[in-house]
Design a protein around this motif. Structure first.
Motif, short mmCIF file in Angstrom:
data_model
loop_
_atom_site.label_atom_id
_atom_site.label_comp_id
_atom_site.label_asym_id
_atom_site.label_seq_id
_atom_site.Cartn_x
_atom_site.Cartn_y
_atom_site.Cartn_z
N VAL A 23 -60.33 25.54 35.94
CA VAL A 23 -60.83 24.41 35.16
C VAL A 23 -61.64 23.48 36.06
CG1 VAL A 23 -60.12 22.29 33.96
CG2 VAL A 23 -59.05 24.48 33.38
N ASP A 24 -61.12 23.20 37.27
CA ASP A 24 -61.82 22.33 38.22
C ASP A 24 -63.17 22.92 38.60
OD1 ASP A 24 -59.99 20.33 38.30
OD2 ASP A 24 -59.04 20.94 40.18
N SER A 25 -63.18 24.25 38.87
CA SER A 25 -64.44 24.87 39.28
C SER A 25 -65.44 24.84 38.13
CB SER A 25 -64.19 26.32 39.73
OG SER A 25 -63.77 27.13 38.65
N SER A 26 -64.96 24.97 36.89
CA SER A 26 -65.86 24.90 35.72
C SER A 26 -66.46 23.51 35.58
CB SER A 26 -65.10 25.23 34.42
OG SER A 26 -64.83 26.59 34.34
N SER A 27 -65.62 22.48 35.73
CA SER A 27 -66.10 21.11 35.56
C SER A 27 -67.09 20.73 36.65
CB SER A 27 -64.93 20.12 35.53
OG SER A 27 -64.19 20.20 36.72
N HIS A 28 -66.85 21.23 37.88
CA HIS A 28 -67.78 20.94 38.97
C HIS A 28 -69.11 21.64 38.76
CE1 HIS A 28 -64.11 19.89 41.64
NE2 HIS A 28 -64.68 18.78 41.20
#
Length: 338
Positions: free
Chosen positions: A330-335
């Motif tokens: 999720v973090d990598s997607s948002s970044h």
């Protein structure tokens, strides 16, 4: 933007994973998709004795296995010692493990108590086995624990969809991350040929006078008696590659014969019903993240399946790991969208 997460599978691993994702990503919108729930899942038939068995867990590094055992133990023992013990189906229990081989375990580092029996103590139990252990651990009753998990999940806004998937490709574009807890269906959903069933069959009996558990390995068999609140579970068998969920009457007779021969005081217990189920087994248990190419699209997936006979014992810990991996995706997607 709302993060959308799908958990595929509603057995003990799927529900535990969904709850841990809720805890880690409170703002996420989580949906469980499954075609079996509650008593229809394999989890519902488990004995639920907390005793991670090294002999049945292949390919997992010992340090990982110890860490998983300690994380799960913290969860189940805390419930067993809490005001939610009854509603969650977790209780403290004492019993005997009797076998011809030395117990290749680290349980003495984890559970409430662990005592190796002397030869004299084994004789007093009328046991022919060479090794014995008296242990105090936790029994988790899945018929109570599964509904308890589902209540916790729904209380925090979790959604449930009854649906039979034929491929994870159906979820592309609908969810940011998918947690794949589909057990044996991994063979069909993602083409994992390394997943296979180990069939189990057991008998539910009325034997309220048997309070402690027995787990006895002899002649290539495991015979066990695990007391639950309303009945006692008598098993069992480990039939690799057998996909049949039909009751085998000859095996029922064999389990009863072994039980009466090996379990003290079993004579006179009344049979209530029988159950057969397929333990989804993989070497090693698969807990990892993957970007799957499905047709022209990519789906971010975290796999968590293949626990075999240790589905309950290791469920909470692998769910903790899987939830962390979902959070990382999720973090990598948002970044990547910034």
């Amino acid at each position: 933007m709302m993060v959308r997460v799908c958990v595929v599978g509603a057995g003990i691993v799927g529900l535990s994973t969904a709850i841990n994702i809720q805890r880690l990503i409170p703002a996420a919108q989580i949906t469980i998709i499954a075609n079996k729930f509650g008593n229809d899942t394999t989890s519902a038939g488990a004995g639920g004795l907390f005793r991670p068995n090294l002999g049945h867990i292949k390919g997992v590094p010992i340090d990982t296995l110890k860490r998983w055992s300690k994380i799960s133990w913290q969860h189940f023992s805390s419930l067993a010692l809490s005001s939610e013990a009854s509603s969650s189906g977790n209780n403290v229990t004492n019993g005997f493990v009797l076998q011809d081989t030395e117990e290749p375990q680290f349980l003495n580092e984890v559970i409430f108590s662990y005592h190796k029996l002397s030869r004299d103590e084994l004789q007093r139990l009328n046991s022919n086995q060479k090794h014995g252990y008296n242990i105090t651990t936790v029994i988790t009753e899945p018929k109570k624990y599964l509904p308890w998990l589902m209540r916790k999940y729904k209380e925090h806004g979790g959604q449930v969809v009854f649906r039979t998937l034929t491929s994870l490709e159906e979820l592309c574009g609908q969810y940011d991350v998918v947690a794949n807890c589909c057990g044996l269906n991994a063979k069909y959903l993602i083409g994992d040929e390394s997943i296979y069933p180990i069939r189990g069959q057991l008998i539910r009996m009325r034997a309220p006078w048997i309070r402690g558990f027995y787990y006895i390995e002899h002649d290539g068999y495991s015979t066990y008696a695990v007391p639950h609140a309303d009945y006692m579970i008598l098993g069992g068998c480990r039939q690799e590659g057998n996909f049949s969920e039909e009751i085998d009457p000859a095996l029922t007779e064999d389990i009863l014969r072994r039980g009466k021969e090996k379990i003290p005081g079993l004579e006179g217990a009344k049979v209530i019903d029988e159950w057969a189920g397929l333990r989804p087994t993989r070497i090693p248990i698969r807990v990892e993240k993957e970007s799957m190419k499905l047709g022209s699209r990519t789906l971010k997936v975290v796999h968590n399946y293949g626990h075999g006979a240790n589905g309950i014992s290791l469920s909470w810990a692998t769910a903790v790991d899987a939830a962390q991996m979902v959070n990382e995706l999720v973090d990598s997607s948002s970044h990547s969208k910034l």
